[in-house]
Motif scaffolding. Structure first.
Motif, PDB file in Angstrom:
ATOM      1  N   VAL A  63       0.807  -1.221   0.000  1.00  0.00           N
ATOM      2  CA  VAL A  63       0.000   0.000   0.000  1.00  0.00           C
ATOM      3  C   VAL A  63       0.838   1.269   0.000  1.00  0.00           C
ATOM      4  N   LYS A  64       2.136   1.154   0.069  1.00  0.00           N
ATOM      5  CA  LYS A  64       2.995   2.338   0.088  1.00  0.00           C
ATOM      6  C   LYS A  64       2.773   3.185  -1.160  1.00  0.00           C
ATOM      7  N   GLY A  65       2.640   4.475  -0.941  1.00  0.00           N
ATOM      8  CA  GLY A  65       2.395   5.390  -2.037  1.00  0.00           C
ATOM      9  C   GLY A  65       0.939   5.557  -2.385  1.00  0.00           C
ATOM     10  N   ARG A  66       0.073   4.715  -1.830  1.00  0.00           N
ATOM     11  CA  ARG A  66      -1.357   4.786  -2.113  1.00  0.00           C
ATOM     12  C   ARG A  66      -2.196   5.090  -0.878  1.00  0.00           C
ATOM     13  N   PHE A  67      -1.769   4.622   0.282  1.00  0.00           N
ATOM     14  CA  PHE A  67      -2.517   4.820   1.528  1.00  0.00           C
ATOM     15  C   PHE A  67      -1.776   5.803   2.422  1.00  0.00           C
ATOM     16  N   THR A  68      -2.530   6.612   3.152  1.00  0.00           N
ATOM     17  CA  THR A  68      -1.957   7.553   4.109  1.00  0.00           C
ATOM     18  C   THR A  68      -2.734   7.493   5.413  1.00  0.00           C
ATOM     19  N   ILE A  69      -2.034   7.277   6.524  1.00  0.00           N
ATOM     20  CA  ILE A  69      -2.669   7.281   7.831  1.00  0.00           C
ATOM     21  C   ILE A  69      -2.439   8.638   8.489  1.00  0.00           C
ATOM     22  N   SER A  70      -3.461   9.149   9.154  1.00  0.00           N
ATOM     23  CA  SER A  70      -3.366  10.427   9.839  1.00  0.00           C
ATOM     24  C   SER A  70      -4.293  10.415  11.044  1.00  0.00           C
ATOM     25  N   ARG A  71      -4.199  11.442  11.862  1.00  0.00           N
ATOM     26  CA  ARG A  71      -5.034  11.506  13.055  1.00  0.00           C
ATOM     27  C   ARG A  71      -5.413  12.941  13.377  1.00  0.00           C
ATOM     28  N   ASP A  72      -6.537  13.065  14.073  1.00  0.00           N
ATOM     29  CA  ASP A  72      -7.010  14.339  14.580  1.00  0.00           C
ATOM     30  C   ASP A  72      -7.188  14.139  16.079  1.00  0.00           C
ATOM     31  N   ASN A  73      -6.213  14.582  16.851  1.00  0.00           N
ATOM     32  CA  ASN A  73      -6.240  14.338  18.287  1.00  0.00           C
ATOM     33  C   ASN A  73      -7.433  15.000  18.979  1.00  0.00           C
ATOM     34  N   ALA A  74      -7.836  16.159  18.494  1.00  0.00           N
ATOM     35  CA  ALA A  74      -8.965  16.856  19.095  1.00  0.00           C
ATOM     36  C   ALA A  74     -10.257  16.070  18.962  1.00  0.00           C
ATOM     37  N   LYS A  75     -10.363  15.275  17.904  1.00  0.00           N
ATOM     38  CA  LYS A  75     -11.561  14.478  17.660  1.00  0.00           C
ATOM     39  C   LYS A  75     -11.393  13.018  18.050  1.00  0.00           C
ATOM     40  N   ASN A  76     -10.220  12.656  18.566  1.00  0.00           N
ATOM     41  CA  ASN A  76      -9.929  11.258  18.900  1.00  0.00           C
ATOM     42  C   ASN A  76     -10.229  10.339  17.718  1.00  0.00           C
ATOM     43  N   THR A  77      -9.779  10.753  16.557  1.00  0.00           N
ATOM     44  CA  THR A  77     -10.087  10.041  15.327  1.00  0.00           C
ATOM     45  C   THR A  77      -8.824   9.802  14.511  1.00  0.00           C
ATOM     46  N   VAL A  78      -8.718   8.611  13.948  1.00  0.00           N
ATOM     47  CA  VAL A  78      -7.641   8.274  13.041  1.00  0.00           C
ATOM     48  C   VAL A  78      -8.248   7.958  11.684  1.00  0.00           C
ATOM     49  N   TYR A  79      -7.542   8.337  10.626  1.00  0.00           N
ATOM     50  CA  TYR A  79      -8.045   8.188   9.270  1.00  0.00           C
ATOM     51  C   TYR A  79      -7.110   7.327   8.435  1.00  0.00           C
ATOM     52  N   LEU A  80      -7.670   6.727   7.414  1.00  0.00           N
ATOM     53  CA  LEU A  80      -6.887   6.033   6.407  1.00  0.00           C
ATOM     54  C   LEU A  80      -7.384   6.484   5.047  1.00  0.00           C
ATOM     55  N   GLN A  81      -6.599   7.321   4.382  1.00  0.00           N
ATOM     56  CA  GLN A  81      -6.921   7.777   3.038  1.00  0.00           C
ATOM     57  C   GLN A  81      -6.357   6.783   2.037  1.00  0.00           C
ATOM     58  N   MET A  82      -7.210   6.258   1.189  1.00  0.00           N
ATOM     59  CA  MET A  82      -6.820   5.243   0.226  1.00  0.00           C
ATOM     60  C   MET A  82      -7.113   5.747  -1.182  1.00  0.00           C
ATOM     61  N   ILE A  83      -6.101   5.722  -2.045  1.00  0.00           N
ATOM     62  CA  ILE A  83      -6.266   6.108  -3.436  1.00  0.00           C
ATOM     63  C   ILE A  83      -5.753   4.987  -4.331  1.00  0.00           C
ATOM     64  N   SER A  84      -6.080   5.080  -5.612  1.00  0.00           N
ATOM     65  CA  SER A  84      -5.652   4.080  -6.589  1.00  0.00           C
ATOM     66  C   SER A  84      -5.950   2.672  -6.108  1.00  0.00           C
ATOM     67  N   LEU A  85      -7.163   2.471  -5.655  1.00  0.00           N
ATOM     68  CA  LEU A  85      -7.542   1.187  -5.078  1.00  0.00           C
ATOM     69  C   LEU A  85      -7.538   0.077  -6.124  1.00  0.00           C
ATOM     70  N   LYS A  86      -7.143  -1.093  -5.677  1.00  0.00           N
ATOM     71  CA  LYS A  86      -7.046  -2.279  -6.518  1.00  0.00           C
ATOM     72  C   LYS A  86      -7.985  -3.363  -5.992  1.00  0.00           C
ATOM     73  N   PRO A  87      -8.394  -4.292  -6.847  1.00  0.00           N
ATOM     74  CA  PRO A  87      -9.252  -5.385  -6.368  1.00  0.00           C
ATOM     75  C   PRO A  87      -8.643  -6.145  -5.195  1.00  0.00           C
ATOM     76  N   GLU A  88      -7.330  -6.285  -5.162  1.00  0.00           N
ATOM     77  CA  GLU A  88      -6.691  -6.989  -4.064  1.00  0.00           C
ATOM     78  C   GLU A  88      -6.726  -6.237  -2.744  1.00  0.00           C
ATOM     79  N   ASP A  89      -7.197  -4.991  -2.754  1.00  0.00           N
ATOM     80  CA  ASP A  89      -7.396  -4.248  -1.517  1.00  0.00           C
ATOM     81  C   ASP A  89      -8.701  -4.627  -0.821  1.00  0.00           C
ATOM     82  N   THR A  90      -9.528  -5.406  -1.481  1.00  0.00           N
ATOM     83  CA  THR A  90     -10.809  -5.813  -0.911  1.00  0.00           C
ATOM     84  C   THR A  90     -10.595  -6.595   0.380  1.00  0.00           C
TER      85      THR A  90
END
Length: 116
Positions: A63-90
């Motif tokens: 997933v390197k180069g396609r997925f990005t993990i980030s967080r918003d501490n104020a909201k106690n939330t972590v995100y995973l942004q996924m681009i260029s998704l492939k069938p094998e990501d299912t």
């Protein structure tokens, strides 16, 4: 106790994008690291992305180069942004919160399906 709720999964075409969210609530008094895992049918669960309390990140090679993990501490939330998704990501994607040694919490998981 701590509760984690994932959202943002769904059906997307190859090459598309999704953003997953994991909102935490409850008695959160410390955080060592947070991460996203995934498990496809018949496959072993694998770590796809993680971020430490210090902000260091690591990703699975697939997933390197396609997925990005980030967080918003104020909201106690972590995100995973996924681009260029492939069938094998299912897979079912789950978030993990490590508050200390032997103190891990998991969400219920959210389904990501990549298909045309």
């Amino acid at each position: 106790q701590v509760q984690l709720v994932e959202s943002g999964g769904g059906l997307v075409q190859p090459g598309g994008s999704l953003r997953l969210s994991c909102a935490a609530s409850g008695s959160i008094f410390s955080i060592n690291a947070t991460g996203w895992y995934r498990q496809a049918p018949g496959k072993q669960r694998e770590l796809v992305a993680a971020i430490t309390s210090g902000g260091s990140t690591n990703y699975a090679d697939s997933v390197k180069g396609r997925f990005t993990i980030s967080r918003d501490n104020a909201k106690n939330t972590v995100y995973l942004q996924m681009i260029s998704l492939k069938p094998e990501d299912t897979a079912v994607y789950s978030c993990n919160l490590e508050m200390g040694p032997g103190l891990d919490y998991w969400g219920q998981g959210t389904q990501v399906t990549v298909s045309s």
